[in-house]
Design a protein around this motif. Structure first.
Motif, PDB file in Angstrom:
ATOM      1  N   SER A  66       6.969  -8.892  -5.635  1.00 36.01           N
ATOM      2  CA  SER A  66       5.630  -8.350  -5.236  1.00 36.01           C
ATOM      3  C   SER A  66       4.771  -7.547  -5.909  1.00 36.01           C
ATOM      4  CB  SER A  66       5.977  -7.507  -3.681  1.00 36.01           C
ATOM      5  OG  SER A  66       4.769  -7.052  -3.184  1.00 36.01           O
ATOM      6  N   LEU A  67       5.513  -6.442  -6.765  1.00 38.70           N
ATOM      7  CA  LEU A  67       4.736  -5.676  -7.506  1.00 38.70           C
ATOM      8  C   LEU A  67       4.217  -6.743  -8.981  1.00 38.70           C
ATOM      9  CD1 LEU A  67       7.091  -2.550  -7.730  1.00 38.70           C
ATOM     10  CD2 LEU A  67       4.665  -3.025  -6.597  1.00 38.70           C
ATOM     11  N   CYS A  68       5.101  -7.578  -9.473  1.00 35.75           N
ATOM     12  CA  CYS A  68       4.343  -8.449 -10.466  1.00 35.75           C
ATOM     13  C   CYS A  68       3.179  -9.239 -10.020  1.00 35.75           C
ATOM     14  CB  CYS A  68       5.407  -9.341 -11.002  1.00 35.75           C
ATOM     15  SG  CYS A  68       6.763  -8.628 -11.945  1.00 35.75           S
ATOM     16  N   ALA A  69       3.220  -9.938  -8.736  1.00 36.06           N
ATOM     17  CA  ALA A  69       1.964 -10.584  -8.236  1.00 36.06           C
ATOM     18  C   ALA A  69       0.728  -9.620  -7.900  1.00 36.06           C
ATOM     19  CB  ALA A  69       2.564 -11.135  -6.710  1.00 36.06           C
ATOM     20  N   LEU A  70       1.149  -8.400  -7.495  1.00 30.55           N
ATOM     21  CA  LEU A  70      -0.122  -7.445  -7.385  1.00 30.55           C
ATOM     22  C   LEU A  70      -0.359  -7.007  -8.880  1.00 30.55           C
ATOM     23  CD1 LEU A  70       1.191  -5.593  -4.350  1.00 30.55           C
ATOM     24  CD2 LEU A  70      -0.600  -7.236  -4.479  1.00 30.55           C
ATOM     25  N   ASP A 130       0.823  -4.415 -10.455  1.00 24.72           N
ATOM     26  CA  ASP A 130       0.877  -3.090 -10.006  1.00 24.72           C
ATOM     27  C   ASP A 130       1.897  -2.371 -11.086  1.00 24.72           C
ATOM     28  OD1 ASP A 130       1.310  -0.592  -9.511  1.00 24.72           O
ATOM     29  OD2 ASP A 130       1.212  -0.792  -7.110  1.00 24.72           O
ATOM     30  N   ASN A 168       7.562 -13.965 -13.678  1.00 24.45           N
ATOM     31  CA  ASN A 168       7.785 -12.582 -12.953  1.00 24.45           C
ATOM     32  C   ASN A 168       8.944 -12.077 -14.385  1.00 24.45           C
ATOM     33  OD1 ASN A 168       6.544 -12.759 -10.933  1.00 24.45           O
ATOM     34  ND2 ASN A 168       8.179 -13.797  -9.691  1.00 24.45           N
TER      35      ASN A 168
END
Length: 544
Positions: free
Chosen positions: A42-46, A48, A85
């Motif tokens: 999720s953090l990779c996709a965002l 962040d 990722n």
């Protein structure tokens, strides 16, 4: 705190000169692993990177594991989203630690992909089937299968999988540390892991070798391997693995009769396990501490351990933990003088199927029962329990347990007045304890032999045994055992009529007990000192 230091706790040379359950499962549960992967993805996709860097810094070991898994997945499927990722996580690793982990893994899996898909799938299939077979029982044929799988992984370029297969090969042997092949197998896994820079595999191999030695009674040798594994787990910031190492080191200190140090490491392992909420391991720690420290810690503290262990065990479907909890209940009943209840607890655990599969637990329970029956004067029943324990320890290849059972049988014969039989068993125990280089246990057996020869009025032979015991206790800095040996030597001096020598040894024993804050034993020495003074008409000395 202990975990903050990667320096060695004690010199490795101590354990090399002197001579646990195998932890092959992953450090994170499958559920926790999935949650970590979902959060990282999720953090990779965002995009962040700030929060991703924070996550990787905290979960370094878990990130390494996830990168390995994702790289294997990418090279098997070609899924570009997985590769994105992986690169994202690799960049976070570089920013936090600046190591070469990612490049090593990419090189390994590039070689892996060059092999045919059929060969890769076949290696994985054989490995999985071998692991499932291991769940039924350990045997030497499975060791050969794991070694074959390890060789297959090496030829395919997957050194990390080869390390894991070699580790399983070592644990599959029915008597690991008594068989040179097992140590050779585990040493090979250690060499491969070190050769490819696999710190996790290296730490696991070190812990396995230590566990193999510990299982067969070579707890002192095991200490060096556990300590080396601890250093690596600290470097990897793998707190779960670190807790296992600390628990193992606690067991080593316990075997050295160094209870304060043993408790310190056990308490730190428990603290770390509380942080992660690892219920099964928390329960395991509590039960270990009840068994080891119930006579040395405040009663309220020990009772709180037992209550918490009861609550946790109810929430777990773990037959071994339930068995150990019942054994702890038996110990508490025994300590409270409820002998019949204690015997009922111990016998109920012996009847459980899990005890039939666990030789260490069976030997421990049979020893509990034998000690109880001996304390009640039921020596024949006690001997029967010890004979059963002897069979189980011999069958398991546990030399340390075997030596303890032989010593205990000697003690029963000593209580029965059969000096010939007692000496025979004590000598067999002493031979093994010398081979294993267990100083405290050697002192224990030497003192018993000295007592037998004192009773037989062979004071010269008795003196030799007591002197050996005192010398060992002094060399290995065990004040309690040294004081016990000094008291035994004082008794000999008194029998010889050498009153000044006897009083000098009692004074040394008194000083030692006072330094250890052992008021009860100090009081016992004072009583003996007064008795000797009266016997020698030293009335001034009797009043001191």
């Amino acid at each position: 705190m202990i975990r903050e230091s990667a320096t060695r706790i004690f010199p490795v040379t101590l354990f090399v000169l002197l001579g646990i359950v195998f932890a092959l499962s992953a450090n994170m549960s499958s559920g926790a692993t999935r949650q970590f992967e979902q959060r990282a993805d999720s953090l990779c996709a965002l995009g962040d990177m700030v929060r991703l860097d924070s996550l990787v810094a905290i979960e370094r070991f878990s990130t390494y594991k996830l990168v390995r898994e994702k790289l294997e997945r990418y090279f098997d499927t070609g899924d570009e989203r997985v590769l994105y990722n992986v690169n994202c996580l690799a960049a976070a690793i570089d920013r936090n630690f600046g190591d070469r982990f990612y490049s090593w893994q990419v090189g390994k899996y590039r070689d892996w992909r060059q092999q045919s898909r059929e060969q890769r799938s076949e290696a994985k299939r054989r490995f999985g089937e071998a692991i499932l077979s291991l769940g039924a029982s350990a045997n030497d044929s499975l060791t050969g299968l794991f070694e074959s799988v390890a060789g297959q992984f090496l030829r395919l370029g997957d050194s990390a999988a080869a390390v894991r297969a070699q580790q399983y090969a070592g644990s599959a042997l029915s008597q690991p540390a008594s068989d040179k092949r097992a140590l050779q197998t585990l040493s090979l896994s250690l060499a491969i892991a070190r050769g490819i820079g696999d710190l996790d595999g290296t730490a696991r191999s070190l812990n396995l070798i230590g566990g193999a030695y510990q299982k067969s009674g070579y707890s002192l040798k095991a200490g060096a391997y556990f300590d080396s594994a601890r250093v690596l787990r600290t470097t990897l910031q793998d707190d779960k693995g670190l807790a296992d190492c600390l628990s193992n080191i606690s067991a080593v200190y316990l075997s050295l009769d160094q209870l304060p140090e043993s408790y310190r490491f056990a308490a730190e392992a428990l603290r770390i396990r509380y942080q992660f909420g690892d219920t099964a391991q928390i329960c395991q720690s509590l039960l270990n501490m009840i068994s080891a420290f119930r006579h040395d810690r405040p009663p309220d503290e020990v009772e709180s351990w037992l209550e918490e262990a009861r609550a946790l065990t109810k929430a777990l479907d773990e037959p071994l933990l339930r068995a150990r909890l019942l054994q702890a209940d038996g110990m508490f009943a025994e300590d409270n003088g409820e002998i019949d209840s204690a015997i009922t607890y111990y016998n109920s655990v012996l009847a459980m199927p899990v005890t039939g599969e666990n030789a260490r637990l069976a030997v421990s329970l049979l020893t509990n029962l034998a000690i109880l029956h001996s304390s009640q004067g039921n020596y024949e029943v006690a001997l029967k329990c010890y004979v059963r324990a002897l069979d189980r320890s011999q069958g398991a290849g546990n030399q340390g347990a075997l030596a303890s059972v032989l010593h205990n049988i000697g003690t029963v014969y000593q209580q029965l007045g059969d000096a010939t039989a007692a000496v025979k068993y004590f000598q067999r125990s002493l031979d093994i304890r010398r081979q294993l280089a267990l100083p405290n246990e050697m002192v224990e057996t030497l003192n018993n032999l000295g007592e037998i020869y004192t009773t037989a009025d062979d004071l010269s032979t008795a003196s030799e045994y007591f002197q050996q015991a005192a010398d060992i206790a002094r060399v290995y800095d065990n004040p309690r055992l040294l004081a016990n040996s000094l008291m035994a030597q004082a008794q000999l001096d008194q029998q010889r009529g050498d009153y000044p020598a006897a009083m000098a040894k009692l004074d040394s024993a008194m000083t030692t007990y006072q330094r250890q804050s052992d008021a009860q034993r100090g009081f016992d020495v004072q009583i003996i000192r007064s008795d000797y003074a009266r016997l020698n008409r030293d009335f001034a000395g009797a009043e001191e």
